[in-house]
Design an enzyme around this catalytic site. Structure first.
Site, short mmCIF file in Angstrom:
data_model
loop_
_atom_site.label_atom_id
_atom_site.label_comp_id
_atom_site.label_asym_id
_atom_site.label_seq_id
_atom_site.Cartn_x
_atom_site.Cartn_y
_atom_site.Cartn_z
N GLY A 17 0.78 -1.23 0.00
CA GLY A 17 0.00 0.00 0.00
C GLY A 17 0.81 1.29 0.00
CG ASP A 37 5.60 -4.89 6.37
OD1 ASP A 37 5.22 -3.79 5.88
OD2 ASP A 37 4.81 -5.76 6.79
CG ASP A 58 4.67 -8.06 14.97
OD1 ASP A 58 4.27 -6.93 15.33
OD2 ASP A 58 3.93 -9.07 14.92
CB SER A 137 -5.50 8.76 9.81
OG SER A 137 -6.79 8.66 9.28
CE1 TYR A 150 -5.94 3.46 11.31
CE2 TYR A 150 -7.50 5.26 10.98
CZ TYR A 150 -6.38 4.55 10.59
OH TYR A 150 -5.70 4.94 9.45
CE LYS A 154 -2.98 5.44 11.60
NZ LYS A 154 -1.63 5.20 11.07
N PRO A 180 -3.54 11.01 5.58
CG PRO A 180 -2.47 9.05 4.90
CD PRO A 180 -2.66 9.94 6.09
CG LEU A 182 -11.67 6.12 1.59
CD1 LEU A 182 -11.35 5.27 2.81
CD2 LEU A 182 -13.18 6.24 1.43
N1 LIG Z 1 -5.68 3.47 3.24
C1 LIG Z 1 -6.21 4.54 3.82
O1 LIG Z 1 -7.30 5.02 3.45
C2 LIG Z 1 -5.49 5.23 4.95
C3 LIG Z 1 -5.99 6.46 5.40
C4 LIG Z 1 -5.34 7.10 6.42
C5 LIG Z 1 -4.21 6.54 7.00
N2 LIG Z 1 -3.74 5.36 6.54
C6 LIG Z 1 -2.56 4.81 7.20
O2 LIG Z 1 -1.56 4.55 6.26
C7 LIG Z 1 -0.74 3.47 6.70
C8 LIG Z 1 -0.62 2.45 5.58
O3 LIG Z 1 -1.91 1.92 5.32
P1 LIG Z 1 -2.29 1.18 3.96
O4 LIG Z 1 -3.64 1.64 3.60
O5 LIG Z 1 -1.19 1.28 2.98
O6 LIG Z 1 -2.46 -0.31 4.51
P2 LIG Z 1 -1.68 -1.67 4.17
O7 LIG Z 1 -2.35 -2.73 4.97
O8 LIG Z 1 -1.59 -1.85 2.71
O9 LIG Z 1 -0.21 -1.39 4.74
C9 LIG Z 1 0.09 -1.46 6.11
C10 LIG Z 1 1.50 -2.00 6.26
O10 LIG Z 1 1.79 -2.13 7.65
C11 LIG Z 1 2.35 -3.41 7.87
N3 LIG Z 1 2.08 -3.87 9.24
C12 LIG Z 1 0.87 -4.14 9.80
N4 LIG Z 1 1.05 -4.58 11.05
C13 LIG Z 1 2.38 -4.54 11.29
C14 LIG Z 1 3.19 -4.90 12.40
N5 LIG Z 1 2.66 -5.38 13.54
N6 LIG Z 1 4.54 -4.73 12.31
C15 LIG Z 1 5.10 -4.27 11.16
N7 LIG Z 1 4.39 -3.95 10.08
C16 LIG Z 1 3.05 -4.10 10.14
C17 LIG Z 1 1.64 -4.31 6.84
O11 LIG Z 1 2.31 -5.55 6.64
C18 LIG Z 1 1.64 -3.41 5.64
O12 LIG Z 1 2.82 -3.50 4.89
C19 LIG Z 1 -1.41 2.92 7.96
O13 LIG Z 1 -0.77 3.44 9.09
C20 LIG Z 1 -2.83 3.46 7.86
O14 LIG Z 1 -3.43 3.62 9.12
C21 LIG Z 1 -4.36 4.68 5.54
#
Ligand SMILES: NC(=O)c1ccc[n+]([C@@H]2O[C@H](COP(=O)([O-])OP(=O)(O)OC[C@H]3O[C@@H](n4cnc5c(N)ncnc54)[C@H](O)[C@@H]3O)[C@@H](O)[C@H]2O)c1
Length: 247
Positions: A17, A37, A58, A137, A150, A154, A180, A182
């Site tokens: 992502g 990761d 982790d 977020s 959540y 954040k 970010p 959505l």
């Molecule tokens: N997608 C959205 O709409 C959105 C909006 C606002 C904020 N965010 C934030 O952006 C960030 C990335 O989200 P995304 O949408 O790309 O999701 P995603 O699930 O694609 O990516 C999240 C990443 O975090 C890693 N991860 C999860 N748990 C972990 C752990 N315990 N230890 C190490 N790594 C871990 C996952 O393996 C993954 O690579 C997150 O913090 C999310 O809260 C996302």
């Protein structure tokens, strides 16, 4: 642009992502990069594609973050850019929210950010240089239903970024956050299938003035900006990347 040539970067949560898009852009702009990761397979395949290095970590476990940081420093010597992206967002109504879900969300989204910053800050202070970017977020500001755990994590991450801006700024370190809106990733794909969500955010709803969901690349550009010298006087901000949702 080659804004990160000669710089060492680390994306914690860079296997998928938004983190993966940030990682690709950092390499594209010349950084020497590692992806840390919990999903090692995905981190390795991303790293291979980008000619980066994958480290299993982790972030819920203190010793794993410490070990990852040591591995990074043993190999690269120092860190210039830390991107903290790891996050989870299980949607649960407050009345059904159990303590385990609350704790796990704080551990990944907030405590892990503290652990990563703590592991690298002393080296940055020693070098009088460093950039920290935390992916927070819009939910740091917006109390979206079913996401109390959540939203709190954040908001906490944003305040961590702000506090470090004050405490570490005098040592030449900048600390900022991205908010970010959505963004279409595997994190949001399940809720995007829900009819109620499509009604709320879909085209025509007017919730997102730009009329579309964001992409990981939409977030990567602003994240790199905050880590770059283009933002040399930007410290302690939360930069929303939400198509105007919070406007
Ligand atoms: N997608 C959205 O709409 C959105 C909006 C606002 C904020 N965010 C934030 O952006 C960030 C990335 O989200 P995304 O949408 O790309 O999701 P995603 O699930 O694609 O990516 C999240 C990443 O975090 C890693 N991860 C999860 N748990 C972990 C752990 N315990 N230890 C190490 N790594 C871990 C996952 O393996 C993954 O690579 C997150 O913090 C999310 O809260 C996302």
């Amino acid at each position: 642009m080659n804004r990160f040539a000669g710089q060492n970067a680390l994306v914690v949560g860079g296997a998928h992502g938004i983190g993966r898009a940030i990682a690709a852009r950092l390499v594209g702009e010349g950084a020497q990069l590692a992806i840390a990761d919990a999903d090692l397979d995905a981190a390795q395949s991303a790293a291979e594609e980008m000619r980066a290095w994958a480290i299993e970590c982790d972030v819920r476990h203190t010793h794993q973050v410490q070990r990852m940081a040591q591995q990074y420093l043993d190999r690269f010597g120092h860190l210039d850019v830390l991107m903290y992206v790891a996050g989870i967002a299980p949607a649960v109504p407050f009345l059904d929210l159990d303590v385990d879900t609350w704790d796990r969300t704080q551990q990944v989204n907030l405590r892990g950010g503290y652990l990563a910053a703590r592991a690298f800050a002393p080296g940055m202070v020693g070098r009088r240089s460093g950039k920290l970017v935390f992916i927070s977020s819009t939910n740091a500001w917006d109390g979206e239903a079913q996401l109390a755990h959540y939203n709190a994590s954040k908001a906490g991450l944003y305040l961590l970024a702000k506090t470090l801006a004050r405490e570490l700024g005098p040592f030449g370190i900048r600390s900022n956050a991205i908010g970010p809106g959505l963004i279409r990733t595997r994190l949001t794909e399940p809720i995007l299938q829900e009819e109620s969500f499509q009604k709320k955010y879909g085209p025509g709803s007017g919730v997102i003035p730009l009329g579309r969901l964001g992409t990981p690349d939409d977030v990567a550009g602003p994240a790199l900006f905050l880590a770059s010298d283009d933002a040399a006087y930007v410290n302690g901000v939360l930069l929303f990347v939400d198509g105007g949702q919070l406007a």
